[in-house]
Design a protein around this motif. Structure first.
Motif, PDB file in Angstrom:
ATOM      1  N   THR A 248       0.838  -1.214   0.000  1.00  0.00           N
ATOM      2  CA  THR A 248       0.000   0.000   0.000  1.00  0.00           C
ATOM      3  C   THR A 248       0.866   1.255   0.000  1.00  0.00           C
ATOM      4  OG1 THR A 248      -0.199   0.096   2.429  1.00  0.00           O
ATOM      5  CG2 THR A 248      -1.860  -1.188   1.234  1.00  0.00           C
ATOM      6  N   LEU A 251       1.845   2.044  -3.407  1.00  0.00           N
ATOM      7  CA  LEU A 251       0.738   2.648  -4.164  1.00  0.00           C
ATOM      8  C   LEU A 251       0.567   4.124  -3.790  1.00  0.00           C
ATOM      9  CD1 LEU A 251      -1.878  -0.256  -4.004  1.00  0.00           C
ATOM     10  CD2 LEU A 251      -0.858   0.687  -6.083  1.00  0.00           C
ATOM     11  N   GLN A 255       0.942   7.403  -6.166  1.00  0.00           N
ATOM     12  CA  GLN A 255      -0.102   8.432  -6.235  1.00  0.00           C
ATOM     13  C   GLN A 255       0.493   9.822  -6.015  1.00  0.00           C
ATOM     14  OE1 GLN A 255      -3.445   7.700  -3.598  1.00  0.00           O
ATOM     15  NE2 GLN A 255      -3.932   9.866  -3.458  1.00  0.00           N
ATOM     16  N   ALA A 415      -6.971  -0.887  -6.335  1.00  0.00           N
ATOM     17  CA  ALA A 415      -5.967  -0.401  -5.381  1.00  0.00           C
ATOM     18  C   ALA A 415      -6.598  -0.102  -4.028  1.00  0.00           C
ATOM     19  CB  ALA A 415      -5.285   0.851  -5.935  1.00  0.00           C
ATOM     20  N   GLN A 419      -5.741  -1.251  -0.284  1.00  0.00           N
ATOM     21  CA  GLN A 419      -5.446  -0.247   0.731  1.00  0.00           C
ATOM     22  C   GLN A 419      -6.409  -0.325   1.912  1.00  0.00           C
ATOM     23  OE1 GLN A 419      -5.678   2.883  -2.156  1.00  0.00           O
ATOM     24  NE2 GLN A 419      -3.478   3.297  -2.125  1.00  0.00           N
ATOM     25  N   ASP A 554      -0.923  -7.092  -6.965  1.00  0.00           N
ATOM     26  CA  ASP A 554       0.235  -6.192  -7.077  1.00  0.00           C
ATOM     27  C   ASP A 554       0.776  -6.189  -8.508  1.00  0.00           C
ATOM     28  OD1 ASP A 554       2.279  -4.466  -6.345  1.00  0.00           O
ATOM     29  OD2 ASP A 554       3.583  -6.070  -5.630  1.00  0.00           O
ATOM     30  N   LEU A 557      -1.655  -4.265 -10.926  1.00  0.00           N
ATOM     31  CA  LEU A 557      -1.577  -2.811 -10.756  1.00  0.00           C
ATOM     32  C   LEU A 557      -0.239  -2.261 -11.257  1.00  0.00           C
ATOM     33  CD1 LEU A 557      -3.189  -2.514  -7.199  1.00  0.00           C
ATOM     34  CD2 LEU A 557      -4.205  -1.752  -9.353  1.00  0.00           C
TER      35      LEU A 557
END
Length: 566
Positions: A248, A251, A255, A415, A419, A554, A557
């Motif tokens: 997470t 990710l 972002q 995602a 998360q 994973d 993504l």
């Protein structure tokens, strides 16, 4: 018949009690399986009628907490629900002590008896006043949250209506929305603290008087965790902490780079894309029509079901003054009708509701053959497989909802599922700490929340939000107040739903739909691990299951280039 025409009638408890006790005596005195079955079926019919009345009152009160009639009915049920539960307690005792128990187990689902065994451990008539107090405290929390009338940019909003502003592309608007939202909880901090403090004391007293060492043990029994125990939950939480949190954070870093931020704080987290998050296209009515088309194309079973929901007005989707927050699905027994409650607010969550809650409703619709009210739905961790998996099964139709933002939606949806896992186990861990330390002060609870939050959700930097930094965030998590320990179930189901996602979307497994349909049709007649076996899914507790699932998500993504997410 429309939902508005469904008849609510407050039951007359003395008359109901007399009829119930007659059926109980018939079960107790039954000298043949035929007579015992007749008595159980009569009791199921009676209990279904009460379940219907309680549900109708609850639904209509949640739609408008300012309705004086249903507010009075809510108070009636807060007072009388424990009395009805006392009768059910006698039913479970009588059922389990029947000389015909072996024969009854041949014709009724095993889970009815497992449920009965759990419930006889959880009730004593001498505790009715405590159960009544707990019910009223839960209503007090719901009404307090629903009372929010927040002035923002010249308008007045509920908490649900304010949410879209927390995802706005303009950081100043996001910050102001968060500040207004948090200010509501901070302004009512004393009230939230008092409600929860009373809840902890009442629940602890109930648990200890029933012979449990603390409310954690009581809650695990209440949640029917038949296939697993608290030690397995603690191990699973640790697995999430060690294996999911690193993914997470990767990710969140991606972002931040996408949004050209050196460091993202809490205010930046809701904005997944600099061009704005994906939003559904069309009016609420148009979204429902798109959903109807989707469910007709998905399967004959889902098409028939969704027509039923629309024709009977069984979806209350719009956010409005006085309406409780959140979303849910329930089942109205005597009308054989699921019901979906939501708060549309113009975000992608509107579509999530149309898939998530519809997954619940489709399962209930598919399980209408089950006459025992307590096992129409399975246990919560199993329930959520139907809803979370339906969110992914619906992916091939997302272009009709999101048009040119479909890829943005899918990436963020997958995602966010990942998360969510650390937050979901955080809620469970926090509650375990609270109920193992029932004499903590409100400040100690907030400190505990913040310490755990830093472990499971280290991305939450509250530098601009001092009230959240001292541990107020959990006030908004209704489950902690109203449905204690119902939360880790979402994470267990999410891990299972990821497996369905892989089978439907990545592997294009032609057997996946029949497996999904099968678990919808058995309702609560099987335990969690039995449902997973029927669906050909691996248990989240099974060694390696988490590793394989996380690796698949994973990889998917990681392979999506940023160029597709503009």
């Amino acid at each position: 018949m429309k939902f508005s025409d469904y008849t609510y009638q407050r039951p007359d408890f003395p008359s109901y009690q007399e009829e119930y006790n007659q059926a109980l005596s018939a079960l107790k005195d039954a000298d043949s399986l035929a007579f015992a079955k007749e008595a159980v079926d009569t009791l199921n019919r009676l209990r279904g009628t009460i379940d219907t009345a309680a549900n109708l009152a609850s639904i209509r009160y949640s739609i408008n907490t300012n309705d004086a009639f249903y507010e009075a009915e809510d108070e009636f049920w807060n007072t009388y629900q424990p009395h009805f539960e006392a009768l059910d307690f006698k039913f479970y005792q009588t059922l389990l002590t029947s000389p015909l128990l072996p024969e009854l187990k041949e014709i009724y689902p095993e889970t009815l008896f497992l449920f009965a065994e759990s419930r006889v451990k959880l009730f004593d008539e001498s505790l009715i006043e405590l159960f009544q107090k707990e019910n009223q405290l839960s209503s007090d929390y719901g009404k307090l949250v629903a009372s929010a009338q927040i002035e923002f940019q010249g308008q007045v909003y509920t908490l649900a209506q304010l949410r879209p502003f927390t995802e706005n592309k303009d950081r100043k608007i996001r910050q102001e929305a968060f500040e207004k939202q948090t200010a509501f909880f901070a302004d009512h901090e004393t009230e939230f603290d008092q409600i929860y403090d009373d809840m902890v004391q009442v629940r602890t007293e109930i648990a200890q008087k029933l012979g449990f060492s603390n409310y954690v043990e009581f809650a695990d029994t209440q949640m029917n965790r038949w296939d697993y125990d608290r030690q397995m939950i603690e191990t699973y939480r640790q697995e999430i902490l060690e294996k999911v949190v690193p993914i997470t954070q990767k990710l969140y870093q991606r972002q931040a780079e996408r949004n050209q931020l050196d460091h993202a704080t809490y205010i930046d987290l809701p904005l997944v894309y600099p061009t704005g998050n994906a939003t559904p296209k069309g009016t609420p009515e148009a979204l429902v029509e798109k959903a109807r088309i989707m469910y007709h194309e998905m399967s004959p079973e889902t098409g028939e079901f969704f027509d039923f929901m629309v024709e009977h007005d069984l979806l209350d989707l719009l956010s409005k003054k006085g309406k409780q927050s959140g979303g849910y699905c329930t089942f109205i027994q005597d009308y054989q009708s699921p019901f979906i409650f939501a708060n549309f607010n113009g975000t992608s969550g509107d579509v999530d509701v149309l898939t998530h809650e519809t997954g619940h409703a489709f399962q209930a619709f598919s399980s209408r053959w089950i006459k025992e009210p307590e096992i129409l739905f399975p246990n919560f961790e199993s329930c959520e497989i139907h809803s979370m998996s339906m969110e992914f099964i619906a992916w091939p139709w997302m272009d009709s909802f999101f048009e040119d933002e479909t890829e943005k939606y899918k990436f963020a949806h997958l995602a966010s599922g990942l998360q969510f896992l650390p937050y979901g186990v955080l809620v469970d861990h926090f509650q375990q700490e609270v109920y193992e330390h029932p004499n903590w002060t409100p400040e100690q609870r907030k400190q505990c929340w913040r310490e755990l939050e830093k472990q499971y959700c280290p991305e939450r930097d509250y530098v601009e939000m001092p009230d959240l930094d001292r541990g107020l965030y959990w006030f908004r998590q209704g489950h902690i107040f109203e449905s204690p320990f119902y939360y880790i179930d979402y994470t267990l189901a999410q891990v299972c739903a990821f497996q369905f996602w892989y089978r439907f979307i990545v592997a294009q497994d032609e057997t996946a739909w029949q497996d999904y349909l099968a678990i919808c049709q058995v309702g609560g007649t099987k335990t969690f691990l039995e449902i997973l076996s029927l669906a050909h899914l691996r248990s989240p507790f099974e060694k390696g299951a988490l590793d394989d699932t996380l690796a698949a998500v994973d990889q998917y993504l990681s392979e999506i280039p940023e160029s597709q997410l503009k």
